[in-house]
Design an enzyme around this catalytic site. Sequence first.
Site, mmCIF file in Angstrom:
data_model
loop_
_atom_site.group_PDB
_atom_site.id
_atom_site.type_symbol
_atom_site.label_atom_id
_atom_site.label_comp_id
_atom_site.label_asym_id
_atom_site.label_seq_id
_atom_site.Cartn_x
_atom_site.Cartn_y
_atom_site.Cartn_z
ATOM 1 N N ASP A 1 0.859 -1.182 0.000
ATOM 2 C CA ASP A 1 0.000 0.000 0.000
ATOM 3 C C ASP A 1 0.896 1.233 0.000
ATOM 4 O OD1 ASP A 1 -1.902 -1.983 0.379
ATOM 5 O OD2 ASP A 1 -2.919 -0.967 2.029
ATOM 6 N N LYS B 1 -10.296 0.192 -1.953
ATOM 7 C CA LYS B 1 -10.078 -0.145 -0.545
ATOM 8 C C LYS B 1 -10.484 1.040 0.314
ATOM 9 C CE LYS B 1 -6.601 -1.478 2.911
ATOM 10 N NZ LYS B 1 -5.222 -1.970 3.159
ATOM 11 N N LYS C 1 -7.068 3.471 -2.761
ATOM 12 C CA LYS C 1 -7.366 3.364 -1.325
ATOM 13 C C LYS C 1 -7.596 4.749 -0.749
ATOM 14 C CE LYS C 1 -5.032 1.919 2.983
ATOM 15 N NZ LYS C 1 -3.841 1.230 3.538
#
Length: 230
Positions: free
Chosen positions: A91, A182, A153
């Site tokens: 990430d 996400k 995300k």
Amino acid sequence: MEVKEILSKVDHTLLLQGATWDEIKEICDDGIRYGCASVCIPPSYVKQAKEYVEDRLKICTVIGFPNGYNTTTVKCTEAEDAVSNGADEIDMVINIGWLKDKRYEDLLSEINAVKHSCDGKLLKVIIETCLLTVEEKIRMCEIVSRSDADFIKTSTGFSTGGATREDIRLFAENVSGDTKIKAAGGIKSLVDAEDMLRLGASRLGTSRIVKIVKQQEGGTENGSEQDTSY
């Protein structure tokens, strides 16, 4: 939606600065027990955690975290190191200043460079929605959709806000291709989690959902514990 299905979408997360190995091991145990998608942990624990879980659970870690203003070279090196230590998912945080400066092609190039450094592993791109305008969020949906990354995300969990239902709805309306979503930060209940999934998220970055399920199993009141990170 069944709790088991929600848990299968959870990246069970511990990214607090003072996280210890005993705490990391506990979330790994819980991630395995509850069938989570992964555990998301600091890079310094990736190798140890991967050896501990073996093939029973995916290990996710963070790059350029939490501010995103590292150079591209540093982010790529971080990603390569994480993968060499056993990370299954990465990430990364974008350079938010570049977005404010409208350096869109630089953002795209950096995302693709980090993805290349991931050596085929999953890449999620954190855009820190709480710091962005609606127009900037839409622009990042477009950039991530054009990129080689796998997910967009919402948040690090370390800024002024986390995922909102409005942001997940906005993402779902503006991503394209195979780009997944996400939601992370501020997911405080099973209702929150289910709403995020129904609105279009495929993953949830949270520490609370597993805690709530554990509390329910133990017959204790849920929702009273302060979530300081995710």
